[in-house]
Design a protein around this motif. Structure first.
Motif, PDB file in Angstrom:
ATOM      1  N   SER A 172       0.841  -1.189   0.000  1.00 39.11           N
ATOM      2  CA  SER A 172       0.000   0.000   0.000  1.00 39.11           C
ATOM      3  C   SER A 172       0.877   1.240   0.000  1.00 39.11           C
ATOM      4  N   SER A 173       0.312   2.362  -0.405  1.00 40.68           N
ATOM      5  CA  SER A 173       1.014   3.644  -0.351  1.00 40.68           C
ATOM      6  C   SER A 173       0.794   4.350   0.979  1.00 40.68           C
ATOM      7  N   TRP A 174       0.029   3.718   1.890  1.00 39.87           N
ATOM      8  CA  TRP A 174      -0.206   4.313   3.215  1.00 39.87           C
ATOM      9  C   TRP A 174       1.030   4.105   4.078  1.00 39.87           C
ATOM     10  N   ASN A 175       1.548   5.187   4.649  1.00 42.59           N
ATOM     11  CA  ASN A 175       2.819   5.093   5.369  1.00 42.59           C
ATOM     12  C   ASN A 175       2.697   5.105   6.887  1.00 42.59           C
ATOM     13  N   HIS A 176       1.479   4.934   7.402  1.00 47.96           N
ATOM     14  CA  HIS A 176       1.313   4.852   8.859  1.00 47.96           C
ATOM     15  C   HIS A 176       0.411   3.667   9.219  1.00 47.96           C
ATOM     16  N   PRO A 177       0.793   2.441   8.832  1.00 46.52           N
ATOM     17  CA  PRO A 177      -0.053   1.287   9.138  1.00 46.52           C
ATOM     18  C   PRO A 177       0.099   0.862  10.594  1.00 46.52           C
ATOM     19  N   SER A 178      -0.943   0.218  11.089  1.00 49.46           N
ATOM     20  CA  SER A 178      -0.893  -0.399  12.414  1.00 49.46           C
ATOM     21  C   SER A 178      -1.304  -1.857  12.246  1.00 49.46           C
ATOM     22  N   PHE A 179      -0.369  -2.765  12.438  1.00 49.01           N
ATOM     23  CA  PHE A 179      -0.638  -4.182  12.244  1.00 49.01           C
ATOM     24  C   PHE A 179      -1.179  -4.767  13.545  1.00 49.01           C
ATOM     25  N   GLY A 180      -2.306  -5.431  13.443  1.00 49.44           N
ATOM     26  CA  GLY A 180      -2.930  -5.956  14.647  1.00 49.44           C
ATOM     27  C   GLY A 180      -3.649  -7.256  14.397  1.00 49.44           C
ATOM     28  N   GLY A 181      -4.469  -7.612  15.347  1.00 52.02           N
ATOM     29  CA  GLY A 181      -5.174  -8.887  15.269  1.00 52.02           C
ATOM     30  C   GLY A 181      -4.418  -9.978  15.985  1.00 52.02           C
ATOM     31  N   ASN A 182      -4.733 -11.210  15.634  1.00 56.75           N
ATOM     32  CA  ASN A 182      -4.176 -12.368  16.343  1.00 56.75           C
ATOM     33  C   ASN A 182      -2.734 -12.670  15.961  1.00 56.75           C
ATOM     34  N   VAL A 183      -2.301 -12.216  14.766  1.00 56.19           N
ATOM     35  CA  VAL A 183      -0.957 -12.539  14.277  1.00 56.19           C
ATOM     36  C   VAL A 183      -0.327 -11.279  13.675  1.00 56.19           C
ATOM     37  N   LEU A 184       0.938 -11.052  13.984  1.00 57.94           N
ATOM     38  CA  LEU A 184       1.681  -9.954  13.368  1.00 57.94           C
ATOM     39  C   LEU A 184       2.387 -10.458  12.109  1.00 57.94           C
ATOM     40  N   PRO A 185       2.682  -9.569  11.178  1.00 58.07           N
ATOM     41  CA  PRO A 185       3.344 -10.014   9.939  1.00 58.07           C
ATOM     42  C   PRO A 185       4.745 -10.541  10.199  1.00 58.07           C
ATOM     43  N   GLU A 186       5.123 -11.553   9.399  1.00 59.44           N
ATOM     44  CA  GLU A 186       6.485 -12.084   9.500  1.00 59.44           C
ATOM     45  C   GLU A 186       7.502 -11.067   9.015  1.00 59.44           C
ATOM     46  N   ASN A 187       7.152 -10.375   7.947  1.00 58.26           N
ATOM     47  CA  ASN A 187       8.037  -9.356   7.382  1.00 58.26           C
ATOM     48  C   ASN A 187       7.213  -8.118   7.097  1.00 58.26           C
ATOM     49  N   ARG A 188       7.799  -6.972   7.365  1.00 55.18           N
ATOM     50  CA  ARG A 188       7.137  -5.712   7.064  1.00 55.18           C
ATOM     51  C   ARG A 188       8.179  -4.669   6.700  1.00 55.18           C
ATOM     52  N   ASP A 189       7.784  -3.752   5.861  1.00 51.65           N
ATOM     53  CA  ASP A 189       8.667  -2.665   5.466  1.00 51.65           C
ATOM     54  C   ASP A 189       7.809  -1.410   5.341  1.00 51.65           C
ATOM     55  N   VAL A 190       8.049  -0.457   6.241  1.00 51.47           N
ATOM     56  CA  VAL A 190       7.266   0.782   6.267  1.00 51.47           C
ATOM     57  C   VAL A 190       8.198   1.948   5.963  1.00 51.47           C
ATOM     58  N   SER A 191       7.825   2.751   4.995  1.00 51.46           N
ATOM     59  CA  SER A 191       8.617   3.923   4.624  1.00 51.46           C
ATOM     60  C   SER A 191       7.659   5.042   4.240  1.00 51.46           C
ATOM     61  N   GLY A 234      -4.641  -8.475  10.474  1.00 53.08           N
ATOM     62  CA  GLY A 234      -4.616  -7.562   9.334  1.00 53.08           C
ATOM     63  C   GLY A 234      -3.955  -6.250   9.655  1.00 53.08           C
ATOM     64  N   VAL A 235      -4.451  -5.183   9.022  1.00 58.04           N
ATOM     65  CA  VAL A 235      -3.811  -3.878   9.125  1.00 58.04           C
ATOM     66  C   VAL A 235      -4.874  -2.798   9.287  1.00 58.04           C
ATOM     67  N   GLU A 236      -4.530  -1.790  10.065  1.00 57.95           N
ATOM     68  CA  GLU A 236      -5.377  -0.609  10.228  1.00 57.95           C
ATOM     69  C   GLU A 236      -4.662   0.588   9.618  1.00 57.95           C
ATOM     70  N   LEU A 237      -5.431   1.413   8.924  1.00 56.47           N
ATOM     71  CA  LEU A 237      -4.873   2.619   8.316  1.00 56.47           C
ATOM     72  C   LEU A 237      -5.093   3.774   9.275  1.00 56.47           C
ATOM     73  N   LYS A 238      -4.094   4.041  10.099  1.00 57.59           N
ATOM     74  CA  LYS A 238      -4.206   5.073  11.118  1.00 57.59           C
ATOM     75  C   LYS A 238      -3.392   6.297  10.728  1.00 57.59           C
ATOM     76  N   SER A 239      -3.830   7.448  11.253  1.00 60.04           N
ATOM     77  CA  SER A 239      -3.040   8.659  11.064  1.00 60.04           C
ATOM     78  C   SER A 239      -1.790   8.561  11.913  1.00 60.04           C
TER      79      SER A 239
END
Length: 449
Positions: free
Chosen positions: A233-252, A288-293
């Motif tokens: 996604s082009s959203w640069n302020h994600p919040s990963f939540g729920g029962n499982v966190l991602p194995e790999n993530r890259d936020v820029s 999953g992911v939340e699109l937060k400010s």
């Protein structure tokens, strides 16, 4: 008698102890407007949430993708004294493999002064089912393989933009709205499948594409024995939540990419089950992911307002020490005006953050508050030196508060260290003051440090 009353009045006016008690009482009184400010922030936050909910309901609400789940009616014959009775119940089979690849394209909608984050997502799902579990059924249980169907959960059907077609073993099938298993999948689509009799000995494959709208968050339920999800996604302020966190993530600044890998052992339900045995467990396993400010302005403003008592107390302490040093008496009414100016800082902060970023709003509010108190203190003390010192010290207090607000994980540590330093400095600069001898009408100078 008149002279005695005047003497008592002067003694009270010149008493340091009584002045301290009056200042303490004023701090307690000023807690009333500070609590009113917190109520105002809560009210504005609720209004913002109501606006977000209204806009989201018209666009599409939070989306959760659940499935696909393969359901097959099983007819069971039971011999009783009255003869043979037939009963039917559903057996659910989950995919052996489930791969989801998708993009999340965010968009910002505006309603008045409020901003709502929504998105459009395009998801490609593929995987396969293993029907060998049906061989474990009792001889009096017969699966109706010509009545099997797939269910795919989409939590808000209003967001679906295109028809959903499922490629089932190379055959294109059209999905219809609604599910036949509402307790397991409350909202979604279903697909009637061709007779599965010929596919009992081999795996059945599926592919489908979902183009949907949503808002705030996108979640998935890991129904596969091996579930793999990849999002970008082009959203640069994600919040990963729920029962499982991602194995790999890259936020820029350009956005984020994330991928999850969930095994059957990571969830609390099996590959095959009857009816609605594990509907609650499926719900609890979502991720999953939340699109937060980047900054929740209302939350930041509320946190700052909770420090009102501290800022008012330290401001009064500075005025009191200057009052002691200069022998220039400050009337309680003047303390009240200064305290109200401190409270107005929070009103300015919450009103400006609804239009600008929190950082800029904080800077503007601080500058306005310091200007008001600084010029007022200049009129009170009639000395630029003390007015400048007071303004600089208060600027340091607001700078300290800003650091505490930004470093939320270390707020307690920074706050406790800062207050310790403030207490130590106060004790150092007042260490030679004879509090029993000093009074506002005393001609003896206060010892310098």
């Amino acid at each position: 008698m008149k002279n005695q009353l005047e003497g008592i009045s002067n003694s009270i006016a010149n008493s340091i102890t009584i002045k301290l008690m009056v200042i303490l009482a004023l701090i307690l009184v000023l807690m009333i407007p500070s609590f009113m400010v917190q109520d105002l922030i809560s009210e504005r936050e609720q209004q913002s949430s109501a606006t977000i909910d209204e806009v989201s309901s018209k666009w599409a609400n939070r989306q959760e993708i659940r499935g696909p789940v393969l359901s097959i009616p099983v007819e069971k014959s039971t011999t009783t004294k009255d003869g043979i009775q037939l009963s039917t119940r559903l057996i659910h089979i989950l995919p052996e493999q489930l791969k989801i690849n998708g993009t999340v394209d965010p968009e910002k909608l505006h309603r008045g002064i409020y901003q709502v984050t929504v998105y459009q997502t395009k998801l490609d799902l593929e995987g396969n089912f293993d029907l060998s579990a049906l061989s474990a059924l009792d001889e009096n249980e017969k699966p109706k393989l010509d009545r099997a169907f797939l269910s795919i959960g989409v939590s808000d059907l209003k967001g679906i933009k295109d028809e959903i077609k499922i490629n089932w073993n190379g055959q294109s099938l059209m999905a219809t709205s609604g599910t036949n298993v509402p307790q397991l999948i409350a909202s979604g689509v279903s697909v009637s499948l061709p007779d599965l009799q010929e596919k009992l000995s081999e795996r059945s494959t599926f592919k489908l594409h979902i183009n949907a709208l949503g808002s705030e968050s996108l979640h998935f339920v890991p129904v596969g024995k091996l579930t793999e999800v990849a999002l970008n996604s082009s959203w640069n302020h994600p919040s990963f939540g729920g029962n499982v966190l991602p194995e790999n993530r890259d936020v820029s600044e350009a956005g984020f990419t994330a991928d999850w890998k969930i095994l059957e052992l990571n969830r609390n339900y099996p590959q095959v089950f009857w009816e609605n045995q594990f509907s609650e467990n499926l719900t609890q396993s979502a991720f999953g992911v939340e699109l937060k400010s980047s900054i929740d302005n209302y939350q930041q403003s509320m946190r700052s307002a909770k420090y009102a008592a501290l800022i008012i107390s330290l401001t009064f302490l500075i005025f009191f020490l200057v009052e002691i040093m200069t022998k220039h008496k400050i009337h309680p009414f003047q303390y009240i005006l200064v305290g109200l100016a401190v409270c107005m800082f929070y009103v300015l902060l919450i009103s400006i953050t609804e239009h600008l970023s929190f950082d800029l709003a904080y800077l503007i509010s601080v500058c306005v508050t310091l200007s008001i108190i600084g010029f007022y203190s200049l009129a009170i003390f009639s000395a630029r030196k003390y007015s400048l010192i007071l303004t600089l010290v208060m600027a340091g207090l607001y700078g300290f508060l800003y650091i505490v607000l930004q470093a939320s994980d270390y707020a307690l540590l920074i706050g406790s260290l800062g207050l310790t330093v403030i207490l130590a400095l106060t004790m150092y600069f007042t260490r030679k003051v004879n509090w029993y001898a000093i009074s506002f009408d005393s001609k003896e100078p206060v010892p310098s440090t």
